[in-house]
Design an enzyme around this catalytic site. Structure first.
Site, mmCIF file in Angstrom:
data_model
loop_
_atom_site.group_PDB
_atom_site.id
_atom_site.type_symbol
_atom_site.label_atom_id
_atom_site.label_comp_id
_atom_site.label_asym_id
_atom_site.label_seq_id
_atom_site.Cartn_x
_atom_site.Cartn_y
_atom_site.Cartn_z
ATOM 1 N N GLY A 161 30.186 43.386 21.111
ATOM 2 C CA GLY A 161 28.786 43.627 20.827
ATOM 3 C C GLY A 161 27.862 42.427 20.787
ATOM 4 O O GLY A 161 26.640 42.594 20.723
ATOM 5 N N ARG A 203 20.789 49.015 34.775
ATOM 6 C CA ARG A 203 20.369 48.684 33.409
ATOM 7 C C ARG A 203 18.848 48.773 33.202
ATOM 8 O O ARG A 203 18.405 49.342 32.190
ATOM 9 C CB ARG A 203 20.903 47.312 32.991
ATOM 10 N N PRO A 210 34.943 41.494 22.919
ATOM 11 C CA PRO A 210 33.688 41.195 23.610
ATOM 12 C C PRO A 210 33.752 41.593 25.085
ATOM 13 O O PRO A 210 34.788 41.448 25.734
ATOM 14 C CB PRO A 210 33.572 39.672 23.481
ATOM 15 N N GLY A 211 32.643 42.099 25.572
ATOM 16 C CA GLY A 211 32.521 42.395 27.000
ATOM 17 C C GLY A 211 31.365 41.589 27.554
ATOM 18 O O GLY A 211 31.527 40.558 28.211
ATOM 19 N N ARG A 212 30.151 42.045 27.198
ATOM 20 C CA ARG A 212 28.933 41.456 27.748
ATOM 21 C C ARG A 212 28.901 39.936 27.590
ATOM 22 O O ARG A 212 28.586 39.211 28.542
ATOM 23 C CB ARG A 212 27.728 42.071 27.010
ATOM 24 N N CYS A 237 15.117 56.323 46.083
ATOM 25 C CA CYS A 237 14.032 57.302 46.061
ATOM 26 C C CYS A 237 13.791 57.821 44.642
ATOM 27 O O CYS A 237 14.028 58.988 44.338
ATOM 28 C CB CYS A 237 14.384 58.456 47.001
ATOM 29 N N GLU A 238 13.428 56.928 43.765
ATOM 30 C CA GLU A 238 13.128 57.270 42.366
ATOM 31 C C GLU A 238 12.025 56.324 41.909
ATOM 32 O O GLU A 238 12.123 55.105 42.134
ATOM 33 C CB GLU A 238 14.337 57.023 41.447
HETATM 34 N N1 PLP Z 1 34.562 47.870 22.434
HETATM 35 C C1 PLP Z 1 34.145 49.145 22.552
HETATM 36 C C2 PLP Z 1 34.932 50.213 21.908
HETATM 37 C C3 PLP Z 1 33.001 49.444 23.297
HETATM 38 O O1 PLP Z 1 32.594 50.697 23.420
HETATM 39 C C4 PLP Z 1 32.283 48.376 23.918
HETATM 40 C C5 PLP Z 1 31.058 48.633 24.676
HETATM 41 O O2 PLP Z 1 30.441 49.619 24.635
HETATM 42 C C6 PLP Z 1 32.768 47.076 23.771
HETATM 43 C C7 PLP Z 1 33.899 46.858 23.018
HETATM 44 C C8 PLP Z 1 32.084 45.904 24.403
HETATM 45 O O3 PLP Z 1 30.813 45.714 23.962
HETATM 46 P P1 PLP Z 1 29.976 44.442 24.467
HETATM 47 O O4 PLP Z 1 30.020 44.465 25.944
HETATM 48 O O5 PLP Z 1 28.642 44.644 23.923
HETATM 49 O O6 PLP Z 1 30.659 43.245 23.893
#
Ligand code: PLP
Length: 430
Positions: free
Chosen positions: A243, A323, A286-288, A354-355
């Site tokens: 997050g 996004r 973490p992802g983002r 086309c939006e």
């Molecule tokens: N973990 C869970 C269960 C998620 O649903 C998400 C994203 O929705 C993440 C981790 C990764 O979140 P972020 O990309 O904001 O770090």
């Protein structure tokens, strides 16, 4: 505009990891995703370091949903990352990228029996989202003559400062079991023969630019850990989710670092586990943060137009980056072939879909544009290609990875044949 260190401007051209975007666009065509592997690795190391310097037992799981390219996941696997996977497909990707099963967590609020069977077959822990799912998993594991290790997804009922569509730990959101019900859920799990509860898990939302909510979530989680300890349950892992946000507005957004995150969260975590008398692994997802700023989309200006305002019509739209249309998200744009030209004219950069909502960037001051100019859309590495589609009959573009002096395709562009490759002729039409 402030740029991260892997984005530089030389001779008027934007460079990614030292590679000229103009040359890349000529070599690979447009639209084009360009990703710096080194930037992703730097972010991963920083995250790992911030936590493990404060507590030795840390596992960083990459949220595979943010960017499911195998090359990205392989680079992270080589640094020791595990993954948060949300489907059988993400589980398969993580395994193929070289992530061991014990470093994966199968998440999700609506899993099929075959999802559960796949997790059991691979020995992947499951974050269970309901008691119904718990009993289904128990039955699936019994059939496979195995015991499934699980955590429960905790809904901590926390408001967080982010877009409502990506706040996931609100009392009203679809994810998890209300935090007050977790001890009872644990009791239920302890009575299941083919399930072994070992952890708890939460994820409060995405693109959170203030670290204080993460500390609040940690507080809820350690309180549960203490309650479970009182029942004689010693948790083996505690997963605080992902997050951490990124500064999409480069000059004005706060830019919290993993150090800031650790400074806020670790005191709560450390005091909480001490009070509970446990030493669980700390997991984060973490992802983002790991991938967002590693990537730009290069997109060519097809035409310009002056109507009620000036438009630059480019060859990438929400088929490649949804996004802005989906979350009103902001992405910085730079004219990559004239990156040091004065910003004289306001443009709205629109895609070919086309939006009416197919707008990548609204009302931005850019140099005077002409057909053929090359625009870079920044910070597209998270939930970019991963959420792309073939809408409007558009094959997806290639993805290029840069690393040191090298560049290589990490995904070929789709062809027109790819548009129809999964379609079948109903027999009566033959
Ligand atoms: N973990 C869970 C269960 C998620 O649903 C998400 C994203 O929705 C993440 C981790 C990764 O979140 P972020 O990309 O904001 O770090």
């Amino acid at each position: 505009m402030k740029l991260p260190p892997h984005l530089t401007i030389r001779n008027g051209h934007l460079h990614v990891g030292g590679h000229d975007c103009v040359s890349l666009s000529e070599k690979y065509g447009t639209p084009l995703y360009v990703t710096s592997e080194d930037r992703i690795c730097d972010h991963f190391r920083a995250y790992q370091q911030a936590l493990s310097s404060r507590y030795p037992n840390v596992q960083v799981l990459f949220a595979a949903k943010a960017n499911g390219n195998l090359a990205v996941m392989r680079a992270l696997a080589q640094l020791g990352a595990g993954a948060d996977v949300f489907s059988g497909g993400e589980l398969a990707l993580a395994r193929e990228a070289g992530m061991p099963a014990k470093k994966l967590l199968f998440n999700g609020s609506s899993k099929t029996k075959s999802d559960l069977a796949l997790a059991v077959q691979h020995g992947v822990k499951v974050s269970v989202d309901s008691l119904d799912e718990l009993h289904q998993l128990d039955a699936v594991a019994r059939e496979a003559k195995k015991v499934a290790e699980i955590s429960f997804r905790v809904n901590p009922a926390l408001e967080v400062p982010t877009h409502p569509k990506i706040a996931t730990g609100l009392a009203t959101s679809k994810f998890g079991i209300p935090h007050g019900q977790i001890p009872a859920a644990y009791k239920e799990a302890l009575s299941c023969k083919h399930v072994r509860p070992v952890g708890i898990h939460c994820h409060i939302g995405s693109q959170i630019l203030d670290v204080e909510p993460f500390a609040r979530a940690a507080k809820v989680m350690v309180r549960i850990a203490q309650e479970l300890a009182g029942m004689g349950v010693k948790l083996e892992f505690l997963d605080l989710g992902g997050g951490l946000g990124v500064p999409y507005h480069h000059d004005t957004d706060p830019a919290p670092t993993p150090e800031d995150y650790a400074n806020a969260v670790m005191p709560v975590f450390l005091a909480g586990i001490k009070a509970a008398g446990i030493t669980p692994e700390l997991w984060v997802e973490p992802g983002r943060y790991l991938v967002a700023d590693s990537t730009v989309i290069l997109t060519r200006v097809n035409s310009t137009k002056t109507a009620h305002k000036r438009f630059a019509n480019v060859d990438a739209g929400f088929n490649l980056l949804i996004r802005p249309a989906m979350y009103d998200a902001y992405h910085e744009v730079i004219v990559a072939n004239r990156a040091d030209a004065p910003l004289t004219t306001e443009y709205t950069v629109t895609g070919p879909i086309c939006e009416t909502g197919d707008i990548l960037a609204a009302d931005r001051k850019l140099p005077e544009l002409a057909a053929g100019d090359l625009i870079a859309v920044l910070d597209a590495g998270a939930y970019g290609y991963a959420m792309s589609s073939q809408y409007n009959g558009r094959p997806r573009c290639p993805e290029v990875l840069v690393h040191g002096n090298e560049t290589a395709l990490m995904r070929r562009g789709e062809t027109l044949a790819d548009l129809t490759s999964t379609m079948v002729h109903p027999p009566w039409q033959r």
